[in-house]
Motif scaffolding. Structure first.
Motif, short mmCIF file in Angstrom:
data_model
loop_
_atom_site.label_atom_id
_atom_site.label_comp_id
_atom_site.label_asym_id
_atom_site.label_seq_id
_atom_site.Cartn_x
_atom_site.Cartn_y
_atom_site.Cartn_z
N PHE A 118 0.83 -1.20 0.00
CA PHE A 118 0.00 0.00 0.00
C PHE A 118 0.87 1.26 0.00
O PHE A 118 0.64 2.18 -0.78
CB PHE A 118 -0.93 0.01 1.22
N LEU A 119 1.85 1.29 0.88
CA LEU A 119 2.69 2.48 1.00
C LEU A 119 3.56 2.72 -0.23
O LEU A 119 3.82 3.88 -0.58
CB LEU A 119 3.57 2.40 2.25
N SER A 120 3.96 1.67 -0.91
CA SER A 120 4.81 1.86 -2.08
C SER A 120 4.04 2.02 -3.39
O SER A 120 4.49 2.72 -4.29
CB SER A 120 5.80 0.70 -2.22
N GLU A 121 2.86 1.41 -3.49
CA GLU A 121 2.13 1.43 -4.75
C GLU A 121 0.90 2.34 -4.75
O GLU A 121 0.68 3.07 -5.70
CB GLU A 121 1.69 0.01 -5.14
N GLU A 122 0.10 2.27 -3.70
CA GLU A 122 -1.17 3.01 -3.70
C GLU A 122 -1.05 4.40 -3.07
O GLU A 122 -1.63 5.36 -3.57
CB GLU A 122 -2.24 2.20 -2.97
N TRP A 123 -0.33 4.50 -1.95
CA TRP A 123 -0.25 5.76 -1.24
C TRP A 123 0.31 6.91 -2.08
O TRP A 123 -0.23 8.01 -2.04
CB TRP A 123 0.52 5.62 0.07
N PRO A 124 1.36 6.70 -2.88
CA PRO A 124 1.86 7.82 -3.69
C PRO A 124 0.79 8.43 -4.60
O PRO A 124 0.70 9.65 -4.73
CB PRO A 124 3.01 7.20 -4.49
N ARG A 125 -0.06 7.60 -5.20
CA ARG A 125 -1.14 8.10 -6.06
C ARG A 125 -2.19 8.84 -5.22
O ARG A 125 -2.67 9.91 -5.61
CB ARG A 125 -1.81 6.95 -6.82
N ILE A 126 -2.54 8.26 -4.08
CA ILE A 126 -3.54 8.89 -3.20
C ILE A 126 -3.01 10.22 -2.69
O ILE A 126 -3.72 11.23 -2.71
CB ILE A 126 -3.89 7.95 -2.03
N HIS A 127 -1.76 10.24 -2.25
CA HIS A 127 -1.15 11.46 -1.72
C HIS A 127 -1.10 12.54 -2.80
O HIS A 127 -1.42 13.71 -2.53
CB HIS A 127 0.25 11.17 -1.17
N ALA A 128 -0.72 12.17 -4.00
CA ALA A 128 -0.67 13.13 -5.11
C ALA A 128 -2.06 13.71 -5.37
O ALA A 128 -2.21 14.91 -5.63
CB ALA A 128 -0.10 12.47 -6.37
#
Length: 129
Positions: free
Chosen positions: A90-100
């Motif tokens: 989650f932190l490496s794949e999904e979170w960067p998109r969500i954070h952006a």
């Protein structure tokens, strides 16, 4: 288990993911037996070899153990192992998109908490003055 399959990945992989979800959700607990290959194949209307392949992946990942003559069982520590892997993913794949997306939309912490069903604290009469 849901009988619907998608065309994005092989059925054995989808079945593996469903068992993983059941472990993470606590439906299958450590020490619990997995449904038999025959039962899953019949219920899901898929080839028993497909079920066996997905179960073998779980064995290879050390989430499930085979007990000769008894079946397959969720190993002790499987849920924690899965949680660690899922958090990392989650932190490496999904979170960067969500954070952006959060940054792009200019959302604040308060916006996110309110959007998640939390209500802001109501002000006391002293705070309103």
């Amino acid at each position: 288990m849901d009988r619907e399959w998608n065309d994005n990945q092989p059925i054995y992989r989808q079945l593996r993911d469903r068992v993983v979800a059941m472990i993470l959700d606590g439906v299958l607990k450590e020490g619990d037996p997995l449904p038999s290959v025959r039962n899953v194949a019949a219920d899901q209307r898929i080839n028993p070899l497909t079920v066996l392949k997905s179960y073998q992946e779980l064995v290879d990942e050390e989430l499930v153990e085979k007990r000769r003559g008894l079946g397959m069982f969720v190993k002790t520590g499987a849920r924690n192992l899965l949680l660690k892997a899922e958090r990392r993913k989650f932190l490496s794949e999904e979170w960067p998109r969500i954070h952006a997306n959060i940054q792009r939309l200019g959302l604040t912490h308060e916006d996110l908490l309110n959007g998640a069903g939390h209500r802001p604290k109501s002000k006391t009469k002293d705070e309103e003055r």
